[in-house]
Design an enzyme around this catalytic site. Sequence first.
Site, mmCIF file in Angstrom:
data_model
loop_
_atom_site.group_PDB
_atom_site.id
_atom_site.type_symbol
_atom_site.label_atom_id
_atom_site.label_comp_id
_atom_site.label_asym_id
_atom_site.label_seq_id
_atom_site.Cartn_x
_atom_site.Cartn_y
_atom_site.Cartn_z
ATOM 1 C CD GLU B 255 72.572 45.955 33.855
ATOM 2 O OE1 GLU B 255 72.616 47.188 34.076
ATOM 3 O OE2 GLU B 255 73.541 45.288 33.509
ATOM 4 C CB CYS B 289 75.828 49.715 33.743
ATOM 5 S SG CYS B 289 75.930 47.953 34.017
ATOM 6 C CD GLU B 386 75.936 54.832 32.697
ATOM 7 O OE1 GLU B 386 75.046 54.949 31.851
ATOM 8 O OE2 GLU B 386 76.159 53.767 33.309
#
Lengths: 321, 475, 296
Positions: B255, B289, B386
């Site tokens: 993940e 995330c 990110e």
Amino acid sequence: MAATSTAPPLPPALADAVRDDASLRRFLHGLPGVDQVGVEQRAAGLGTRSIKKAAKLWAIDTAISMVDLTTLEGADTPGKVRSLAAKARRPDPERPDVPRVAAVCVYPDMVAAAVGELGGTGIGVASVATAFPSGRSSLKVKLEDTAFAVDAGATEIDMVIDRGAFLSGRYGQVFDEIVQVKHACGDAHLKVILETGELATYDNVRRASWLALLAGGDFIKTSTGKVSPAATLPVTHVMLQAVRDWHAQTGQRRGVKPAGGIRTTKDAVKYLVAVNEVAGPGWLTPDLFRFGASTLLNDLLMQRRTQLDGHYSGPDYVTVD
Amino acid sequence: MWDYAPAPESRDIANLKPTYRMFVDGQFVEGGGEPLKTVNPGTEEVLAEVSTATTADVDKAVKAARRAYERAWGRMPGSERAKYIFRIARLVQERARELAVLESLDNGKPIRESRDVDIPTAAAHFFYHAGWADKLGYAGYGPDPKPLGVAGQVIPWNFPLLMAAWKIAPALACGNTVVLKPAETTPLTALVLAEIIQQADLPPGVVNILPGAGDVGAALVSHDDVDKVAFTGSTEVGKVIQRQLAGTGRRLTLELGGKAANIVFDDAPLDQAVEGIVNGIFFNQGHVCCAGSRLLVQESVAEELLEKLRARVSTLRVGDPLDKNTDVGAINSREQLAKIEELTASGEAEGAERWTSSCALPDKGFYFAPTVFSNVSQAMRIAREEIFGPVLSVLTFRTPDEAVAKANNTPYGLSAGIWTEKGSRILWAAQKMRAGVVWANTFNRFDPTAPFGGYQESGFGREGGRTGLEAYLDV
Amino acid sequence: MSERISLGRTDNRVTVAKTYKLYIGGAFPRSESGRSYPVTDAKGGFLANAAQGSRKDARDAVVAARKAFGGWSGATAYNRGQVLYRVAEVLEGRREQFTAEVGAAEGVAAKKAQALVDAAVDRLVWYAGWTDKVAAVLGAANPVAGPYFSFSVPEPTGVVAVLAPRQSSLLGLVSVIAPVIAVGNTAVVVASQDRPLPAVTLSEVLATSDVPGGVVNVLTGRTAEIAPWLASHADVNALDLTGAPEALRADLERSAAGTVKRVLRARAAEDFTREPDLSRMRAFLESKTVWHPVGV
């Protein structure tokens, strides 16, 4: 809409909205929707603010100054109103530093009694009018009801909208009534009661808010107190968004009044947090925010004592009115 | 002006101890590694000293897990496993306030979130998965699906206890035993969870918790006797692990990162969209995330929305994570703060228009004021990388197709947001999103019953729901 | 030299031999490299020259598969089911041809070859029936603790590179392609290096049975040469290693990690005559969870 000509001047974009029935409908239905879950979540989230110490004391005093101390009973008498007025002037007789409430709110036939007690104090005399609470009468009667209260000295009129007309989509009719009542108010401030408990959806609350603002209401008010649910936090959020957005578009500040069901200091503080963070700190004044309440005041007074005295207070230490 | 007085939760509630030790084979033991000092990112003070594992400790823990798997947990009837896991759920609930305060101290997240989201959701994950333990035959993987064995799990610092729960609960429910490595900067709540597991009287070795840095994680995921690896963290590290496991036959779920688009159409419920955008990127300081870090707004409402958004962001209260009125807490570490600062600087350098909330920031601690970049283009780093911080990049679009194309124009695919009042458009856009989780007219909702996980470089495998069980079954 | 397998010997005429080409984007090109390699039967006899696909052919095939993905994944499950069933129909119609090809490729007797072909047809029918059921079986309405409707649906992963089984030239091939495309993926298939001819003939079946061009692309050639390019290709989403040579598997997996591809590892001695389960479809499905508030 026949009465448009008597409406207050609006900025061009909004003036277009009230040109005729069709424009009004288009405008109201063109407002962004309100997602129920989202607004309720936001209201609950803000409701977790923890207001302590000096901030709490400030909130209590501010809330007291925003109370429209209300009695709207078939059993009301001049004596009851006089005692309410006394409470309004000195909410906590042993503590003269307690602020006065914003207004007392009574039925039209009690206005004279209230004015007799409050003349010259700066405390407003608000009267419900327009066939309160259902609004189910002729426009003529509603206007006469309003005039009767104003003539008796009411400085504020709390009218009800025709929810039947609103729910059946006759927005122009609702608009016209507000405009005419506003006219009948003269110098008195007009609070427009939407009776949000009967409007059923937040989309309707938003539309009714804008309708009332377009028609010239100085305040938009949630409820009569005679219908359940009365004021709720998320409904008040939607109405605070409306006055905030109205200000953004017109530069004018209009007020909001939740009424009914607000009984505790804890609740009142949640409303003030909403005012502060949804509409903005500029609305933290009795000129722009009121609580329609009767029992709330005593809880505020008890909590005020608790804050200042450092121990819990009890109902025998505040006056029943 | 109405200033809210500070309303801090008492740090005494956390029962903070001066030292914490790793948890192996049912005991708290000293690790062979150099102890680490875990820091309160809200104040920069050292909270506690935590022992760390060495490669030998990893080996010990894996052996303990293997023994526990073979002798106890792997052969225990599901109905018995279930009761143990239910116990854990209850104990987490009982110690919720302690865990919440400890989490906020160690991680820097506002107490409002640890109290209302992290801890209750962690308990919910144990409660949900406990119920699966004796019902696996109904999960759609055959009548009697078998566990994999020993699971090596490595979790990040953004939701320390919650991620531990996401990892441990399904592993145990499916009959596996666990060696888990919490993040270096946030080991404390996982070690309290170890205490809870001890209190729940799980057989020794079923769950082992090894604090440490990346080297401990690397030793764990590459250990020969680990049957399954589960990792949540950066895409960069995820790729390294996937490479390490190549050819070994060991199972892997990942993940990883995300760069989610939050698409606002012109008919959106704007006030709730603003809330959703704020929740999407400022929840947990943006250390999420699946954060909605790219706002894609239809040009016709862009100006109005941005105005509302900036006004709303200005009301966010940044500061002491333990203050119940704090909306945005501390950035988890100095390193993360530096990364956010570097990326925001690149946004300015590349010509995006920066707006930063004028909120006051505390003098000590790692803080970053909520920031919104407008006039962002797809080519800029702040639209592609990110940031993992409270920084939103705003792009505009004109047509639904353009919105979808821009939203999908990323190697990531973890989550997406859609805001419109038109039902058919919601379903259309949800279908077009190449993302594992799509929130329509809401954002950042999590539930143990709802599978979570990514497409493409956001990883593979799901956590939660029936689908999530697959990661821990030999199917 | 042995006879050409496609038509068999006739006493009084020379048969017309087929040129075995690649299948990319619905067309049958030769390898851009111009290379071919001889294919022999199980006993080493020459059968035909097959195109020896190159990395550029692989690249073109990925482009074609990506282009086809939107339409194929967006087609209704009913439509995909009918297309797969149509493939079975057309395959059935070429039963004799495939029996001969499989027999030659795998060195099995005619009866066994026919059984393998029949099983391949049945396999397609099995998967054809799954297209509109897999979402119901793998999806869910999630009973979340809040005022939301949350559901999860399986969605195709995207472009899948498939290294077809090395031994089972038709049944194995169909068994790896069908699950990939049944659930809406598109495929770039590297056929069995030594037994590629049934794969090329299957391409002809695909081309004539309503499978849109690009949904399945078939490359023949050296697996070790082509596979690494597919494993590392950034626009490939998943990798089926079923037919990967042992020596290459770890390397291919490592390459796949570069873009976090989903990898279906090779299983030891997979028996394709056994009825399959859902695992090959699950391997190339993502799960998408959608949330929406419930309110008035």
